[in-house]
Write a protein that holds these residues in place. Sequence first.
Motif, PDB file in Angstrom:
ATOM      1  N   ARG A 233       0.839  -1.206   0.000  1.00  0.00           N
ATOM      2  CA  ARG A 233       0.000   0.000   0.000  1.00  0.00           C
ATOM      3  C   ARG A 233       0.873   1.256   0.000  1.00  0.00           C
ATOM      4  NH1 ARG A 233      -4.194   1.224  -2.291  1.00  0.00           N
ATOM      5  NH2 ARG A 233      -5.478   2.753  -1.284  1.00  0.00           N
ATOM      6  N   VAL A 234       1.023   1.863  -1.158  1.00  0.00           N
ATOM      7  CA  VAL A 234       1.762   3.111  -1.305  1.00  0.00           C
ATOM      8  C   VAL A 234       0.734   4.167  -1.684  1.00  0.00           C
ATOM      9  CG1 VAL A 234       3.574   4.305  -2.596  1.00  0.00           C
ATOM     10  CG2 VAL A 234       3.793   1.874  -2.122  1.00  0.00           C
ATOM     11  N   PRO A 235       0.632   5.263  -0.939  1.00  0.00           N
ATOM     12  CA  PRO A 235      -0.388   6.270  -1.248  1.00  0.00           C
ATOM     13  C   PRO A 235      -0.050   7.039  -2.528  1.00  0.00           C
ATOM     14  CG  PRO A 235       0.993   7.027   0.555  1.00  0.00           C
ATOM     15  CD  PRO A 235       1.443   5.631   0.223  1.00  0.00           C
ATOM     16  N   LEU A 236      -0.631   6.610  -3.633  1.00  0.00           N
ATOM     17  CA  LEU A 236      -0.395   7.251  -4.919  1.00  0.00           C
ATOM     18  C   LEU A 236      -1.729   7.665  -5.534  1.00  0.00           C
ATOM     19  CD1 LEU A 236       2.130   4.678  -6.431  1.00  0.00           C
ATOM     20  CD2 LEU A 236       2.676   6.845  -5.340  1.00  0.00           C
ATOM     21  N   ASP A 237      -1.769   8.868  -6.086  1.00  0.00           N
ATOM     22  CA  ASP A 237      -2.918   9.284  -6.875  1.00  0.00           C
ATOM     23  C   ASP A 237      -2.416  10.051  -8.089  1.00  0.00           C
ATOM     24  OD1 ASP A 237      -2.347  11.865  -5.940  1.00  0.00           O
ATOM     25  OD2 ASP A 237      -3.883  11.801  -4.405  1.00  0.00           O
ATOM     26  N   LEU A 238      -3.307  10.605  -8.872  1.00  0.00           N
ATOM     27  CA  LEU A 238      -2.914  11.229 -10.141  1.00  0.00           C
ATOM     28  C   LEU A 238      -1.955  12.401  -9.982  1.00  0.00           C
ATOM     29  CD1 LEU A 238      -6.303  11.192 -12.071  1.00  0.00           C
ATOM     30  CD2 LEU A 238      -4.357   9.653 -12.320  1.00  0.00           C
ATOM     31  N   VAL A 239      -2.012  13.105  -8.852  1.00  0.00           N
ATOM     32  CA  VAL A 239      -1.172  14.290  -8.675  1.00  0.00           C
ATOM     33  C   VAL A 239       0.059  14.033  -7.812  1.00  0.00           C
ATOM     34  CG1 VAL A 239      -3.031  15.928  -9.117  1.00  0.00           C
ATOM     35  CG2 VAL A 239      -2.623  15.129  -6.789  1.00  0.00           C
ATOM     36  N   THR A 240       0.267  12.789  -7.391  1.00  0.00           N
ATOM     37  CA  THR A 240       1.459  12.441  -6.629  1.00  0.00           C
ATOM     38  C   THR A 240       2.689  12.709  -7.485  1.00  0.00           C
ATOM     39  OG1 THR A 240       0.299  10.729  -5.397  1.00  0.00           O
ATOM     40  CG2 THR A 240       2.695  10.567  -5.473  1.00  0.00           C
ATOM     41  N   LEU A 241       3.675  13.379  -6.920  1.00  0.00           N
ATOM     42  CA  LEU A 241       4.902  13.696  -7.649  1.00  0.00           C
ATOM     43  C   LEU A 241       5.939  12.601  -7.444  1.00  0.00           C
ATOM     44  CD1 LEU A 241       5.119  17.500  -6.811  1.00  0.00           C
ATOM     45  CD2 LEU A 241       4.231  16.423  -8.883  1.00  0.00           C
ATOM     46  N   VAL A 242       6.621  12.247  -8.521  1.00  0.00           N
ATOM     47  CA  VAL A 242       7.613  11.174  -8.515  1.00  0.00           C
ATOM     48  C   VAL A 242       8.964  11.770  -8.893  1.00  0.00           C
ATOM     49  CG1 VAL A 242       8.239   8.937  -9.512  1.00  0.00           C
ATOM     50  CG2 VAL A 242       5.820   9.550  -9.255  1.00  0.00           C
ATOM     51  N   VAL A 243      10.007  11.441  -8.125  1.00  0.00           N
ATOM     52  CA  VAL A 243      11.363  11.930  -8.385  1.00  0.00           C
ATOM     53  C   VAL A 243      12.330  10.758  -8.289  1.00  0.00           C
ATOM     54  CG1 VAL A 243      13.184  13.527  -7.665  1.00  0.00           C
ATOM     55  CG2 VAL A 243      10.792  14.162  -7.364  1.00  0.00           C
ATOM     56  N   SER A 244      13.202  10.612  -9.286  1.00  0.00           N
ATOM     57  CA  SER A 244      14.205   9.538  -9.290  1.00  0.00           C
ATOM     58  C   SER A 244      15.177   9.721  -8.139  1.00  0.00           C
ATOM     59  CB  SER A 244      14.994   9.541 -10.599  1.00  0.00           C
ATOM     60  OG  SER A 244      14.146   9.279 -11.678  1.00  0.00           O
ATOM     61  N   GLN A 245      15.596   8.599  -7.544  1.00  0.00           N
ATOM     62  CA  GLN A 245      16.549   8.620  -6.447  1.00  0.00           C
ATOM     63  C   GLN A 245      17.789   7.794  -6.744  1.00  0.00           C
ATOM     64  OE1 GLN A 245      16.283  10.400  -3.458  1.00  0.00           O
ATOM     65  NE2 GLN A 245      14.719  11.373  -4.698  1.00  0.00           N
ATOM     66  N   GLY A 246      17.918   7.317  -7.945  1.00  0.00           N
ATOM     67  CA  GLY A 246      19.066   6.481  -8.259  1.00  0.00           C
ATOM     68  C   GLY A 246      19.209   6.309  -9.755  1.00  0.00           C
ATOM     69  N   VAL A 247      20.062   5.406 -10.111  1.00  0.00           N
ATOM     70  CA  VAL A 247      20.309   5.125 -11.522  1.00  0.00           C
ATOM     71  C   VAL A 247      19.673   3.788 -11.886  1.00  0.00           C
ATOM     72  CG1 VAL A 247      22.428   6.472 -11.610  1.00  0.00           C
ATOM     73  CG2 VAL A 247      22.538   4.070 -10.979  1.00  0.00           C
ATOM     74  N   PRO A 248      19.340   3.609 -13.144  1.00  0.00           N
ATOM     75  CA  PRO A 248      18.763   2.328 -13.578  1.00  0.00           C
ATOM     76  C   PRO A 248      19.722   1.167 -13.319  1.00  0.00           C
ATOM     77  CG  PRO A 248      18.509   3.996 -15.281  1.00  0.00           C
ATOM     78  CD  PRO A 248      19.405   4.586 -14.231  1.00  0.00           C
ATOM     79  N   GLU A 249      19.142   0.027 -13.037  1.00  0.00           N
ATOM     80  CA  GLU A 249      19.927  -1.182 -12.813  1.00  0.00           C
ATOM     81  C   GLU A 249      19.794  -2.105 -14.018  1.00  0.00           C
ATOM     82  OE1 GLU A 249      18.433  -2.967  -9.267  1.00  0.00           O
ATOM     83  OE2 GLU A 249      19.173  -1.363  -7.994  1.00  0.00           O
ATOM     84  N   PRO A 250      20.797  -2.907 -14.282  1.00  0.00           N
ATOM     85  CA  PRO A 250      20.686  -3.873 -15.379  1.00  0.00           C
ATOM     86  C   PRO A 250      19.503  -4.815 -15.131  1.00  0.00           C
ATOM     87  CG  PRO A 250      22.934  -3.782 -14.526  1.00  0.00           C
ATOM     88  CD  PRO A 250      22.084  -2.967 -13.605  1.00  0.00           C
ATOM     89  N   GLY A 251      18.781  -5.127 -16.183  1.00  0.00           N
ATOM     90  CA  GLY A 251      17.669  -6.055 -16.091  1.00  0.00           C
ATOM     91  C   GLY A 251      16.322  -5.431 -15.792  1.00  0.00           C
ATOM     92  N   MET A 252      16.293  -4.113 -15.585  1.00  0.00           N
ATOM     93  CA  MET A 252      15.003  -3.458 -15.339  1.00  0.00           C
ATOM     94  C   MET A 252      14.184  -3.463 -16.620  1.00  0.00           C
ATOM     95  SD  MET A 252      15.991  -0.170 -13.020  1.00  0.00           S
ATOM     96  CE  MET A 252      14.566   0.011 -11.978  1.00  0.00           C
ATOM     97  N   ASN A 253      12.857  -3.526 -16.459  1.00  0.00           N
ATOM     98  CA  ASN A 253      12.034  -3.511 -17.667  1.00  0.00           C
ATOM     99  C   ASN A 253      12.010  -2.108 -18.273  1.00  0.00           C
ATOM    100  OD1 ASN A 253       9.758  -1.972 -16.807  1.00  0.00           O
ATOM    101  ND2 ASN A 253       8.832  -3.764 -15.880  1.00  0.00           N
ATOM    102  N   PRO A 254      11.700  -1.988 -19.551  1.00  0.00           N
ATOM    103  CA  PRO A 254      11.780  -0.693 -20.245  1.00  0.00           C
ATOM    104  C   PRO A 254      10.901   0.393 -19.628  1.00  0.00           C
ATOM    105  CG  PRO A 254      11.479  -2.478 -21.821  1.00  0.00           C
ATOM    106  CD  PRO A 254      11.349  -3.075 -20.459  1.00  0.00           C
ATOM    107  N   GLU A 255       9.746   0.009 -19.108  1.00  0.00           N
ATOM    108  CA  GLU A 255       8.860   1.016 -18.518  1.00  0.00           C
ATOM    109  C   GLU A 255       9.440   1.579 -17.228  1.00  0.00           C
ATOM    110  OE1 GLU A 255       6.743  -1.366 -21.388  1.00  0.00           O
ATOM    111  OE2 GLU A 255       7.864  -2.003 -19.620  1.00  0.00           O
TER     112      GLU A 255
END
Length: 123
Positions: A33-55
Amino acid sequence: MSPPAGDGRPDWEEGAPERLYVVTAGRDRPSRRVPLDLVTLVVSQGVPEPGMNPEHLAILRMCAGPLSIAEISAYLSLPCSTVTVLVADLVDGGHVEVRAPVSATARPDVTLLEAVMDGLARI
């Protein structure tokens, strides 16, 4: 799903239910349960890891600055429900931070604003 393309991979149609099922690993809601709605702001905290899916990779790259779930959904041409599952995955992995937008009812500290204005007037 369309017949396989010449290279043996399925030719996914944008927004096809099969594609959305694969993108979210068959989930229709976040695993935790992560409180997310349409206006929740998302900010990257790291770099992509090998094997992550494209999305997941796309979300990490586009969220160097804050973007809302609705904006991510529009940029990726994915339903908000799908983006919510993907963002929750990234939150669980510590790859993104989510923030509620500043409330319209939140009022700034008037004393602080007056002090700033006084300081600027003295310059």
